[in-house]
Design an enzyme around this catalytic site. Sequence first.
Site, PDB file in Angstrom:
ATOM      1  N   THR A 129       0.797  -1.413   0.236  1.00  0.00           N
ATOM      2  CA  THR A 129      -0.005  -0.061  -0.011  1.00  0.00           C
ATOM      3  C   THR A 129       0.904   1.203   0.006  1.00  0.00           C
ATOM      4  OG1 THR A 129      -1.264   1.487   1.460  1.00  0.00           O
ATOM      5  CG2 THR A 129      -0.200  -0.380   2.570  1.00  0.00           C
ATOM      6  N   GLU A 131       0.276   3.750   1.990  1.00  0.00           N
ATOM      7  CA  GLU A 131       0.741   4.127   3.519  1.00  0.00           C
ATOM      8  C   GLU A 131       2.052   3.701   3.825  1.00  0.00           C
ATOM      9  OE1 GLU A 131      -1.525   5.128   6.351  1.00  0.00           O
ATOM     10  OE2 GLU A 131      -2.400   6.298   4.477  1.00  0.00           O
ATOM     11  N   TYR A 153      -0.500   0.152  10.875  1.00  0.00           N
ATOM     12  CA  TYR A 153      -1.125  -0.430   9.466  1.00  0.00           C
ATOM     13  C   TYR A 153      -0.033  -0.211   8.526  1.00  0.00           C
ATOM     14  CZ  TYR A 153      -3.448  -1.101   5.125  1.00  0.00           C
ATOM     15  OH  TYR A 153      -3.571  -1.124   3.746  1.00  0.00           O
ATOM     16  N   LYS A 157       2.426  -3.276   7.005  1.00  0.00           N
ATOM     17  CA  LYS A 157       2.630  -3.382   5.390  1.00  0.00           C
ATOM     18  C   LYS A 157       3.868  -3.555   5.073  1.00  0.00           C
ATOM     19  CE  LYS A 157      -1.836  -4.706   4.073  1.00  0.00           C
ATOM     20  NZ  LYS A 157      -2.445  -5.464   3.292  1.00  0.00           N
TER      21      LYS A 157
END
Length: 336
Positions: A129, A131, A153, A157
């Site tokens: 992602t 992010e 999160y 990842k």
Amino acid sequence: MSQRKALITGITGQDGSYLLELLLAKGYQVHGVVRRVALEDPEHRMSRILPHLNEVQLHSASLESYPSLHNVLARVQPDECYHLGAQSFVSYSFDDEFSTFNANINGTHYLLAALKEVAPRCRFYFAGTSEMFGLADEVPQNERTRFHPRSSYGISKVCGFDLTRNYREAYGIHASSGVLFNHESPRRGFEFVTRKITSGIARILAGQATELRLGNLEARRDWGHAREYVEAMWLMLQQPEPNDYVIATGESHSVREFVEVAFDHVGLDWNAYVRESPELYRPAEVNSLLGDASRARATLGWRPKTTFEQLVGEMLEADCRALGVAAPGISSAHHR
Ligand code: NAP
Ligand code: G4F
């Protein structure tokens, strides 16, 4: 040539449902990993894949249990495995870092470790992602941009991305990561900002709400359409060599712009309805993301097609139709 078999974790989510449809259309035998409770309540927990329940083979397993994933992989022996299952809501990852790490880091590790044991020739996709870039130090972000995640999160990842690369380098697994920027659709979860806005407008039009409370309106995202992004996942696993690919539109908009375009679409003045609530701000925000998908364009031949305005319109129309409301910009055609 025998029918190819694909296994999808997270098949009940937004991307899982579009990927299921793509793979069925390509003639795959599709298997999905679901939580045991989903099998007990398909109407609610599998709403996105209900039309295809008789075309897919579902297996109950837990991302928190290595043996359960090992059993599914050994039984199915897939040619391709798309690992989409994750605690995917950034806000919630601030409330519960532990379950986010358990599902996202251990889940990815267990799946890769089981794959290496029982299906080492299976091609693997990891749902990375934007992010991971977080507080990015260059604009736009590409495959060489340094990671600086801003939430558990994002951290989880980055770890999944590193695990995937390490299984590729150490054990020769055909393992690729997509570094996907935000992608939305009428199937997006209601907690994400785009769907919160479009479903909130539908509720206002239906007389079920009088305002819409949002957090940081200045955050910028590179928003694309989920149906197109799952095509990129499939293309990655068709390449002779595994690699990592940024998938993005190359265009960014603020949450405020999303709000303006969406309210405009139905002829409402957003200032009359939207309240910015500081309690919805994140402890550490990712202020701005913009992707450079040149590698995907050159190697996969992938490019985005849906414009920002079309995406907003499609989501709004679906939410308005679901509540049976009419508005100036809402047509009667069906999108989903
Ligand atoms: P989503 O709609 O939230 O779907 C997540 C899926 O993961 C659901 O099927 C969910 O199952 C499953 N899941 C969640 N926690 C689990 C757990 N503890 N054990 C087993 N399954 C669990 O997410 P999405 O938007 O489709 O995204 C798919 C993947 O891409 C995710 O890994 C996400 O982090 C990543 N990603 C998404 C975007 C985006 O903009 N959409 C961008 C980059 C990366 P239930 O239905 O049972 O909850
Ligand atoms: O829609 P969001 O919750 O998506 P976010 O945090 O960008 O994460 C999504 O995209 C990632 C890809 O970059 C995925 F990896 C991840 O799984 C997920 O799919 O928030 C977008 C922006 C944020 O800056 C947030 O602070 O919108 C801002 N925002 C403002 N008001 C809000 C709200 N976000 C939410 N969810 N709710 C609000 O009321």
